[in-house]
Design a protein around this motif. Structure first.
Motif, short mmCIF file in Angstrom:
data_model
loop_
_atom_site.label_atom_id
_atom_site.label_comp_id
_atom_site.label_asym_id
_atom_site.label_seq_id
_atom_site.Cartn_x
_atom_site.Cartn_y
_atom_site.Cartn_z
N ARG A 106 2.22 -6.66 8.60
CA ARG A 106 0.94 -6.30 7.70
C ARG A 106 0.19 -7.46 7.65
O ARG A 106 -0.68 -7.30 7.71
CB ARG A 106 1.58 -6.44 6.49
CG ARG A 106 0.80 -6.37 4.89
CD ARG A 106 0.98 -7.29 4.06
NE ARG A 106 -0.21 -7.16 3.20
CZ ARG A 106 -1.16 -8.20 2.89
NH1 ARG A 106 -1.01 -9.07 2.84
NH2 ARG A 106 -1.31 -7.77 1.52
N LEU A 169 4.29 -3.49 3.34
CA LEU A 169 3.45 -2.79 3.33
C LEU A 169 3.23 -1.94 2.16
O LEU A 169 2.03 -1.51 2.21
CB LEU A 169 4.44 -1.65 3.59
CG LEU A 169 4.80 -1.83 5.33
CD1 LEU A 169 6.90 -1.02 5.55
CD2 LEU A 169 4.87 -2.23 6.61
N GLY A 172 -0.13 -3.79 1.68
CA GLY A 172 -1.27 -3.59 3.24
C GLY A 172 -1.81 -2.24 3.06
O GLY A 172 -3.35 -1.76 3.21
#
Length: 188
Positions: A106, A169, A172
């Motif tokens: 990420r 995540l 991201g």
């Protein structure tokens, strides 16, 4: 006359955070538990300086393009290089490498995305969740550092790493979603 950005206290703190990475890593990979605890103290100071430089920049109105560029890089360097050192010295289990890989993926991906969008004059503002993501990453790595001296923290470090990985995540994905229109539309 504009002030030299290298003389602004927030920038000096950010540069010191970057410089602290070298002794932190050296102390971590030494293999000595006492030196690792010294690394932990330096790491906590470096991690806390992320808050301090931002606070001082706002309080003293000491903003600069150099500071805006260096601050997120300092965070990514601190996290990424420490992850590499901890992976090298065996601090991570094979399962730990899942969230650790997610964190590294990420951080590289979003940095590249920001660079690409910067060329198109698109800014992705940092979200509060992204600030919490960074905090959880920093805390998780501190607990991993401490785990050698206090093995009972193993489950805590695993949970924090996974939480950091999930938040990383998620943020991201949020940045990718926010930037998607700029990635699929041809400029007019």
């Amino acid at each position: 006359m504009a002030r030299n950005p290298l003389t602004l206290v927030p920038n000096i703190i950010t540069i010191a955070r970057i410089a602290a990475i070298i002794p932190i890593v050296w102390l971590v990979i030494s293999g000595d538990t006492t030196l690792r605890m010294i690394a932990l103290v330096l790491y906590i100071a470096a991690a806390a300086s992320d808050w301090l430089d931002g606070y001082l920049a706002r309080a003293w109105n000491q903003y600069s393009p150099l500071g805006r560029m260096l601050d997120p890089i300092a965070d990514k360097l601190l996290v990424g290089i420490l992850i590499a050192a901890l992976a090298w010295d065996g601090s991570f289990s094979a399962l730990d490498m899942v969230p650790v890989s997610a964190i590294l993926f990420r951080e590289f991906f979003i940095s590249g995305l920001r660079e690409f969008l910067g060329n198109a004059k698109v800014v992705l503002n940092v979200t509060w969740l992204a600030k919490w993501k960074t905090t959880i990453q920093l805390v998780a790595l501190a607990v991993v550092l401490l785990e050698r001296a206090v093995p009972a923290l193993g489950i805590v470090s695993d949970l924090l790493l996974w939480l950091a990985g999930i938040l990383t995540l998620w943020t991201g994905f949020e940045y990718l979603r926010a930037s998607w229109p700029h990635l699929v539309d041809e400029p007019k």
